[in-house]
Design a protein around this motif. Structure first.
Motif, short mmCIF file in Angstrom:
data_model
loop_
_atom_site.label_atom_id
_atom_site.label_comp_id
_atom_site.label_asym_id
_atom_site.label_seq_id
_atom_site.Cartn_x
_atom_site.Cartn_y
_atom_site.Cartn_z
N VAL A 1 -3.51 16.74 -23.67
CA VAL A 1 -2.61 17.12 -22.58
C VAL A 1 -1.61 15.99 -22.37
O VAL A 1 -2.01 14.81 -22.33
CB VAL A 1 -3.39 17.38 -21.27
N GLU A 2 -0.34 16.34 -22.23
CA GLU A 2 0.69 15.35 -21.97
C GLU A 2 1.53 15.76 -20.77
O GLU A 2 1.75 16.95 -20.52
CB GLU A 2 1.60 15.15 -23.18
N SER A 3 2.00 14.76 -20.03
CA SER A 3 2.93 14.96 -18.94
C SER A 3 4.06 13.95 -19.12
O SER A 3 3.83 12.84 -19.60
CB SER A 3 2.23 14.75 -17.59
N GLY A 4 5.28 14.34 -18.72
CA GLY A 4 6.43 13.47 -18.93
C GLY A 4 7.20 13.21 -17.65
O GLY A 4 8.33 13.70 -17.49
N PRO A 5 6.64 12.45 -16.71
CA PRO A 5 7.30 12.26 -15.42
C PRO A 5 8.62 11.50 -15.50
O PRO A 5 8.77 10.57 -16.29
CB PRO A 5 6.26 11.46 -14.62
N LEU A 6 9.55 11.93 -14.64
CA LEU A 6 10.84 11.25 -14.46
C LEU A 6 10.88 10.72 -13.03
O LEU A 6 10.61 11.45 -12.08
CB LEU A 6 12.01 12.21 -14.66
N ALA A 7 11.24 9.47 -12.87
CA ALA A 7 11.46 8.89 -11.54
C ALA A 7 12.22 7.59 -11.73
O ALA A 7 11.87 6.79 -12.60
CB ALA A 7 10.14 8.63 -10.81
N GLY A 8 13.25 7.40 -10.92
CA GLY A 8 14.17 6.28 -11.10
C GLY A 8 15.33 6.73 -11.94
O GLY A 8 15.15 7.27 -13.03
N SER A 9 16.55 6.56 -11.43
CA SER A 9 17.72 7.09 -12.14
C SER A 9 18.96 6.27 -11.85
O SER A 9 19.01 5.51 -10.87
CB SER A 9 17.96 8.56 -11.77
N ALA A 10 19.97 6.44 -12.71
CA ALA A 10 21.27 5.78 -12.53
C ALA A 10 22.34 6.69 -13.11
O ALA A 10 22.11 7.40 -14.09
CB ALA A 10 21.30 4.42 -13.23
N ALA A 11 23.51 6.66 -12.50
CA ALA A 11 24.62 7.50 -12.95
C ALA A 11 25.14 7.04 -14.29
O ALA A 11 25.23 5.84 -14.56
CB ALA A 11 25.74 7.48 -11.92
N ARG A 12 25.48 8.02 -15.17
CA ARG A 12 26.21 7.71 -16.39
C ARG A 12 27.62 7.26 -16.03
O ARG A 12 28.21 7.72 -15.07
CB ARG A 12 26.29 8.94 -17.30
N ARG A 13 28.18 6.35 -16.84
CA ARG A 13 29.53 5.85 -16.61
C ARG A 13 30.45 6.37 -17.71
O ARG A 13 30.02 6.74 -18.80
CB ARG A 13 29.54 4.31 -16.63
N GLY A 14 31.73 6.36 -17.44
CA GLY A 14 32.68 6.81 -18.44
C GLY A 14 32.96 5.78 -19.51
O GLY A 14 33.46 6.11 -20.59
N ASP A 15 32.61 4.54 -19.24
CA ASP A 15 32.89 3.42 -20.15
C ASP A 15 31.58 2.92 -20.76
O ASP A 15 30.55 2.83 -20.08
CB ASP A 15 33.57 2.30 -19.37
N VAL A 16 31.60 2.60 -22.06
CA VAL A 16 30.40 2.17 -22.77
C VAL A 16 29.82 0.90 -22.15
O VAL A 16 28.61 0.79 -21.91
CB VAL A 16 30.70 1.94 -24.26
N ARG A 17 30.66 -0.07 -21.85
CA ARG A 17 30.17 -1.32 -21.26
C ARG A 17 29.54 -1.07 -19.89
O ARG A 17 28.48 -1.61 -19.57
CB ARG A 17 31.32 -2.33 -21.14
#
Length: 371
Positions: free
Chosen positions: A184-200
């Motif tokens: 059995v596997e679970s893949g929790p998501l928690a903690g996030s940040a917005a993607r930016r338009g610039d690679v750096r």
């Protein structure tokens, strides 16, 4: 997959490796809590002599009814529907939308403030708060086109199911339970940040997320909570957190794996019931967080932050947390979105996070993301 088939389908599962739909399937009565519905579905499945499955969705509130069907899967490829419906059909009127917040910004920010006070007092460690948005169009929503757009997101799994006179549709990036044999596997998501338009800027955002005490603590609450529950069934290991990249947001993701004891007989749906609701969608302590949610959220969440999926006769199956989703009516849709509040959260930032999480579903509908 034709438009008429999608309109007739009870349930659609858009996993590229195992996509299927149920049409004219046997529906389990909704006059009982979901756990009792699940038991009834298992009994029905046991009498089938074909390759039938249980499929459907559970609400956020475990004491409420969900939707479950028992039927024979019909294969199709959702991605093909996406390619065929990326643009409006010839002669189709362009959709125009009006958007309004069902949860005012001030109300959501006030709720986050209340949660932070409870966290400061030691009553809560974490709580997930949600808000809702309604979009209303001038013409009927093209369900095929919407499902196709949802399926284009390779970081998530698209789904749709019938709920009375509406469809509930979405694309979830979060695995609640995947069971194959004794694993059995679970893949929790928690903690996030917005993607930016610039690679750096993107690199800087990733580094900040990976080193954020707030986000790492929030993620640990969730992954360790799932691990603790699965230890009763076997040997557990956590791999992560790692980064999950989506079109608009970076998530911290872990994989929690349980190698089941030989005596363990529970099926995938039972493990979903065991884990739900995780701290990723409710909070800690669980019952205290759930009661706080009842007190401060004006709307019943319904299926939002419940789970959706399927199970076969062997008890193997996949169940996803219901995120990035909407109740879809003829010409309108209601979207729910949430954010986890922990020590160090800032109300305005949590509101901004919910706006970011609305963007995938709003983009799929073709509506404005500025709300």
């Amino acid at each position: 997959m034709t438009t008429s088939l999608l309109h007739r389908a009870d349930f659609v599962w858009g996993d590229p490796a195992h996509s299927f739909c149920l049409v004219d399937a046997e529906q389990i009565s909704r006059d009982r809590p979901f756990r009792q519905q699940a038991e009834a579905a298992r009994r029905r499945l046991a009498f089938r002599d074909d390759d039938a499955v249980i499929a459907g969705a559970a609400p956020f509130d475990p004491d409420s009814a969900g939707v479950l069907w028992v039927g024979t899967p019909r294969p199709f490829t959702v991605v093909r529907a996406a390619a065929a419906n990326r643009s409006p059909k010839a002669g189709q009127v362009e959709q125009r939308w009006e958007t309004r917040a069902l949860t005012p910004e001030a109300d959501f920010i006030a709720s986050v403030g209340k949660a932070l006070r409870q966290i400061q007092l030691g009553v809560l460690d974490k709580v997930v708060l949600s808000r809702a948005v309604e979009v209303v169009g001038q013409v009927d929503i093209d369900l095929d086109r919407l499902l196709g757009r949802l399926a284009e997101d390779s970081s998530a799994l698209s789904f749709a199911f019938r709920d009375g006179d509406r469809r509930f549709m979405g694309a979830s990036p979060e695995v609640l339970v995947s069971k194959r044999g004794s694993v059995v596997e679970s893949g929790p998501l928690a903690g996030s940040a917005a993607r930016r338009g610039d690679v750096r800027d993107d690199i800087n955002a990733v580094q900040a997320l990976l080193n954020s005490p707030k986000d790492l603590a929030e993620h640990a609450f969730v992954a360790e909570g799932i691990s603790d529950r699965l230890r009763q069934a076997g040997k557990v290991a956590i791999d992560g957190p790692h980064l999950l990249e989506t079109a608009f947001i970076w998530h911290l993701k872990s994989t929690v794996r349980a190698d089941l004891d030989p005596s363990e007989s529970r099926d995938s749906l039972a493990f979903a019931e065991l884990l739900h609701p995780t701290a990723a969608v409710c909070g800690l302590p669980g019952e205290t967080a759930r009661q706080f949610i009842r007190e401060v959220e004006a709307r019943d969440r319904g299926f939002y932050t419940g789970y959706v999926g399927w199970q076969n006769k062997r008890g193997d199956g996949d169940w996803r947390i219901i995120l990035r989703a909407a109740n879809v009516y003829a010409r309108s849709a209601i979207l729910d979105v949430g954010a986890g509040v922990v020590r160090g959260s800032e109300p305005a930032s949590e509101y901004a996070e919910t706006a970011l999480k609305l963007r995938p579903m709003l983009q799929a509908l073709g509506a404005s993301a500025d709300i």
